[in-house]
Design a protein around this motif. Structure first.
Motif, PDB file in Angstrom:
ATOM      1  N   ASN A  67      35.836  48.449  42.777  1.00  0.00           N
ATOM      2  CA  ASN A  67      36.632  49.304  43.657  1.00  0.00           C
ATOM      3  C   ASN A  67      37.858  48.575  44.187  1.00  0.00           C
ATOM      4  O   ASN A  67      38.945  49.168  44.284  1.00  0.00           O
ATOM      5  N   LEU A  68      37.716  47.309  44.503  1.00  0.00           N
ATOM      6  CA  LEU A  68      38.877  46.521  44.890  1.00  0.00           C
ATOM      7  C   LEU A  68      39.827  46.364  43.706  1.00  0.00           C
ATOM      8  O   LEU A  68      41.055  46.454  43.860  1.00  0.00           O
ATOM      9  N   ASP A  69      39.262  46.139  42.527  1.00  0.00           N
ATOM     10  CA  ASP A  69      40.099  46.017  41.327  1.00  0.00           C
ATOM     11  C   ASP A  69      40.895  47.299  41.091  1.00  0.00           C
ATOM     12  O   ASP A  69      42.067  47.258  40.682  1.00  0.00           O
ATOM     13  N   ALA A  70      40.265  48.450  41.367  1.00  0.00           N
ATOM     14  CA  ALA A  70      40.956  49.726  41.177  1.00  0.00           C
ATOM     15  C   ALA A  70      42.112  49.877  42.170  1.00  0.00           C
ATOM     16  O   ALA A  70      43.165  50.433  41.833  1.00  0.00           O
ATOM     17  N   LEU A  71      41.918  49.383  43.401  1.00  0.00           N
ATOM     18  CA  LEU A  71      43.019  49.410  44.373  1.00  0.00           C
ATOM     19  C   LEU A  71      44.179  48.548  43.889  1.00  0.00           C
ATOM     20  O   LEU A  71      45.352  48.921  44.019  1.00  0.00           O
ATOM     21  N   ALA A  72      43.857  47.383  43.318  1.00  0.00           N
ATOM     22  CA  ALA A  72      44.906  46.515  42.783  1.00  0.00           C
ATOM     23  C   ALA A  72      45.620  47.191  41.621  1.00  0.00           C
ATOM     24  O   ALA A  72      46.854  47.137  41.497  1.00  0.00           O
ATOM     25  N   ALA A  73      44.847  47.841  40.757  1.00  0.00           N
ATOM     26  CA  ALA A  73      45.440  48.502  39.589  1.00  0.00           C
ATOM     27  C   ALA A  73      46.304  49.690  39.974  1.00  0.00           C
ATOM     28  O   ALA A  73      47.277  50.011  39.287  1.00  0.00           O
ATOM     29  N   GLY A  74      45.961  50.341  41.067  1.00  0.00           N
ATOM     30  CA  GLY A  74      46.724  51.501  41.504  1.00  0.00           C
ATOM     31  C   GLY A  74      47.737  51.183  42.577  1.00  0.00           C
ATOM     32  O   GLY A  74      48.406  52.087  43.089  1.00  0.00           O
ATOM     33  N   GLY A  75      47.833  49.906  42.943  1.00  0.00           N
ATOM     34  CA  GLY A  75      48.747  49.513  44.010  1.00  0.00           C
ATOM     35  C   GLY A  75      49.357  48.160  43.743  1.00  0.00           C
ATOM     36  O   GLY A  75      49.786  47.857  42.627  1.00  0.00           O
ATOM     37  N   LEU A  76      49.355  47.311  44.766  1.00  0.00           N
ATOM     38  CA  LEU A  76      50.001  46.008  44.681  1.00  0.00           C
ATOM     39  C   LEU A  76      49.033  44.905  45.064  1.00  0.00           C
ATOM     40  O   LEU A  76      48.238  45.054  46.004  1.00  0.00           O
TER      41      LEU A  76
END
Length: 788
Positions: A67-76
């Motif tokens: 879930n953290l990885d997805a935030l990185a992939a969808g953000g900065l």
């Protein structure tokens, strides 16, 4: 007759309507509710604890954090974010936008001292983001770890003005102190203590509970005012010790760390280069001198250390999973895309488990570490309700890959942390890395910037100080934008550093020469020490080219002027932000006498069905003569239960009635359990049940031994039981408070099952520290004979 008017105005402004003798000749006006600007985003801060730069999956770690990885992939993903290297100081920066000494948070609140930068009380002129956003129509929620109230103010006596609800949060659910059991947490709901809603046997875990509460706070308000934005400060207990997690989560990592911390660093560093988290030409910091090589450990030590890391990894993945539930809720309700999410850790990974790790962190705080054999005997309990575990500092060092050192120090391993920003409605860039220098004091200015809000001039009538941070919102869609944060000082326990325009100077305390001379962490700094440190021990790094501080340039003549410039700049910044006096001490600060609401007390009367007393305000019974007297009524047929207890299964004491007998148990940080029981039963009727402790020797705190002594039990002044205790707890029972009539949380002794509430009538319990003990000639003679 005046015409009717339905004009609106703000509370506090002049009434714009007309007031006549009757409503017929008057016109109304309504106070206008404070409403946020249409379309204003929600703001979600997620603050992890003790999580290093190399521990999220998106930062190269083998630990699974989808879930953290997805935030990185969808953000900065920011690769150059900095903290203070300790929790309370960092949390104060995150929520105020001011530096930690200016917040009075030189260290954690438990170590407050009587200087402006160190007193543990954030001044009201340093407003919180929650207080700012309230003025602009936001709901504000604080969930999880607080640790921003001086310890002596965490009791039911308050004051409450520095609790979450006193600093702009409308709702609070979490814990006030630095850590707590994930299975049996010390919980506060708004302004009062509560018990967890379930037990570990029923599947309870704090992380799941915190996320459930966060979701409910948001849902409660959104069903009434769906357009009203919220600010949620979600501060997990993870990944601070104790590393508590259901066994199946730890077992997912079975065998995956058997090759040790050196191999972890190499793999993580390689992955960081692939992800662009570190430059392709970056150098990995060298092997830390305080960390043993993995191959130097015995097979048993490697097996224990590997399991401790499996538990930690499971804990972090478990937390990521429950964070995902919150994110899914935001998606389900249509709030996700317009929620500005910032994820950060408060400092680098923690070394508090020591070189070997521990099954009970309370042992470290009492200088009473267990042996390897004792730890191994409990390897299958790690992560469960009977432990308070922490991994060894080899994993700490690895968790901060590629940097040097760890929490509490101002090398980059202590102050460089993961930081993610995600806001689909406001940021076009997706899955990009940002390398601009930033510090957590920049988070508040950035939020205000993107919301189009000026920092308020006053809050509740208090004139506000300027923000110290600067916005980095200009970097959201411009990878090449220059950082606007040019200079940042650091100080923690005398360990100092400063960043300025790509250069970094560090002055460690204790330095190598001091360590060799027996000056451990937490040693006080003298004037002679400081003169020597400033003359000889500052280090210089060009971190724009050497991110992991591998090449110390301090001794190179061509860089001498740069080093002098950096040292002078550190002192200039220190003068601005209340850093003086430099204090390297740790244990001495812990033992500092701080102002109490009532002073010079030797007698404390507690009553059942009241809130627990936190350690900072409870009577300090350790290493001194004391008595505990319970005024009880025993009904026909008898009664049982706890009369008073302090602490948890990690360490504490309890006075209780069981099987008709009076008992006292002292849990010496799980190293030993001392027990004494009355030789006769407690009769029915009203009685004074009393415990006394008289020291028979001095404590040896440096060796983790509290004062030995004699434990005696009395019924109505008659001696009914006694026992010698060869060693007691020397420093602290925290976590776990002192409670009258029950043992909430985990049981101090396995002799009963918590909470074991007293079933008779308990009028009160008096703890007396005056040293006025019952004189018993026969007992005195036995004691003197024993000393011969």
């Amino acid at each position: 007759m005046a015409q009717s008017s339905w004009s609106e105005y703000r509370p506090g402004q002049r009434f714009p309507g007309v007031i006549g003798r009757t409503t017929e000749e008057s016109s109304p006006a309504w106070p206008q509710p404070v409403r946020a600007v249409a379309g204003a985003p929600n703001v979600l801060f997620v603050v992890f604890d003790d999580t290093g730069f190399g521990q999220f999956g998106c930062y190269g770690s083998p630990i699974e954090t989808p879930n953290l990885d997805a935030l990185a992939a969808g953000g900065l993903l920011y690769s150059n974010m900095h903290t203070t290297s300790l929790c309370s100081p960092s949390r104060s920066c995150i929520i105020t936008g001011r530096n930690h000494h200016a917040n009075g948070m030189a260290a954690i609140t438990e170590l407050a001292t009587g200087y402006p930068g160190y007193d543990g009380q954030i001044p009201f002129e340093n407003g919180f983001l929650s207080e700012m956003l309230l003025q602009h129509g936001y709901n504000t929620y604080m969930v999880g770890k607080w640790h921003l109230t001086q310890s002596e103010q965490e009791s039911a006596a308050g004051p409450y003005d520095r609790w979450p609800l006193g600093r702009g949060f409308e709702r609070f659910y979490g814990f006030l102190g630095g850590d707590t059991s994930q299975w049996y947490p010390d919980l506060v709901y708004d302004n009062h203590q509560v018990e967890p809603p379930a037990t570990p046997e029923e599947g309870y875990h704090l992380t799941e509970d915190l996320v459930e509460r966060a979701i409910s706070f948001i849902a409660d308000a959104k069903q009434v005012a769906p357009d009203k934005p919220f600010f949620l400060n979600l501060c997990t207990g993870a990944a601070h010790a104790p590393h508590h997690v259901p066994k199946e989560w730890a077992d997912r990592y079975r065998g995956r760390f058997d090759d040790g911390w050196d191999a972890y660093r190499e793999r993580t560093f390689a992955r960081q280069k692939e992800l662009g988290v570190v430059p392709a030409d970056a150098q990995l910091s060298p092997h830390d001198p305080d960390v043993p090589a993995w191959e130097s450990l015995t097979p048993d030590a490697r097996r224990l250390a590997a399991r401790m890391m499996e538990v930690y990894a499971g804990f972090l993945s478990h937390t990521d999973h429950h964070l995902g539930r919150l994110l899914d809720f935001l998606k389900e309700t249509g709030e996700f895309d317009n929620t500005l999410i910032m994820v950060v850790s408060d400092n680098g990974a923690s070394p508090e488990g020591g070189v070997t790790g521990t099954t009970n962190e309370l042992q470290a705080f009492n200088n009473a570490p267990e042996t390897l054999e004792e730890s191994l005997a409990r390897i299958d309990e790690l992560g469960g309700p009977t432990t308070f575990n922490h991994y060894p500092w080899g994993w700490t060092w690895a968790g901060n890959t590629p940097f040097r050192r760890w929490k509490r120090e101002t090398y980059r391993g202590g102050v460089s942390d993961p930081f993610l920003v995600h806001w689909p409605s406001g940021i076009k860039a997706r899955g990009e890395v940002r390398g601009q220098f930033a510090h957590i004091i920049d988070m508040v200015p950035t939020v205000l910037d993107v919301l189009g809000i000026e920092a308020p001039a006053t809050i509740r009538g208090v004139t506000q100080s300027p923000l110290h941070g600067v916005s980095f919102a200009h970097t959201f869609d411009d990878a090449a934008a220059a950082s606007r944060h040019r200079t940042q000082y650091y100080e923690m326990f005398g360990h100092r550093a400063i960043d300025h325009d790509g250069w970094r100077a560090v002055c460690p305390w204790p330095g190598p020469s001091f360590a060799e001379a027996g000056r451990p962490f937490g040693a006080p700094i003298t004037m002679a020490d400081l003169d020597d440190l400033d003359a000889h021990h500052w280090e210089l790094y060009h971190v724009d080219q050497d991110i992991a501080e591998t090449r110390n340039l301090a001794q190179e003549q061509e860089h001498r002027s740069k080093l002098i410039e950096m040292i002078a700049l550190w002192y200039m910044e220190a003068g601005k932000y209340n850093v003086m006096p430099i204090d390297g001490s740790a244990f001495a600060r812990l033992m500092t006498e701080r102002p109490q609401i009532t002073e010079n007390r030797t007698s404390y009367t507690l009553r059942p069905h009241t809130q627990s007393l936190p350690a900072a305000v409870a009577p300090r019974v350790l290493n001194r003569p004391h008595s505990v007297t319970a005024d009880v009524e025993i009904p026909p047929g008898g009664a049982e239960g706890v009369l008073i207890s302090q602490g948890t299964n990690a360490g504490g004491w309890s006075l209780y009635v069981k099987d008709g007998h009076l008992h006292y148990a002292h849990n010496y940080v799980q190293r030993a359990l001392h027990h004494v029981a009355s030789a006769e039963t407690v009769p029915e009727g009203r009685h004074a049940l009393r415990f006394e402790f008289e020291p028979t020797g001095a404590p040896d705190i440096a060796r983790g031994k509290g004062a030995p002594g004699r434990a005696q039990l009395y019924i109505d002044g008659r001696l009914v039981g006694e026992s010698d205790m060869p060693v007691t707890t020397p420093v602290t029972f925290n976590p776990g408070g002192m409670t009258c009539g029950a043992n909430p949380g985990s049981a101090v002794t396995p002799d009963y099952r918590a909470p074991f509430r007293f079933t008779g009538t308990l009028h009160s319990v008096t703890v007396d520290l005056s040293g006025d003990l019952i004189v018993d000639a026969e007992s005195e003679m036995r004691m003197h004979m024993a000393r011969q």
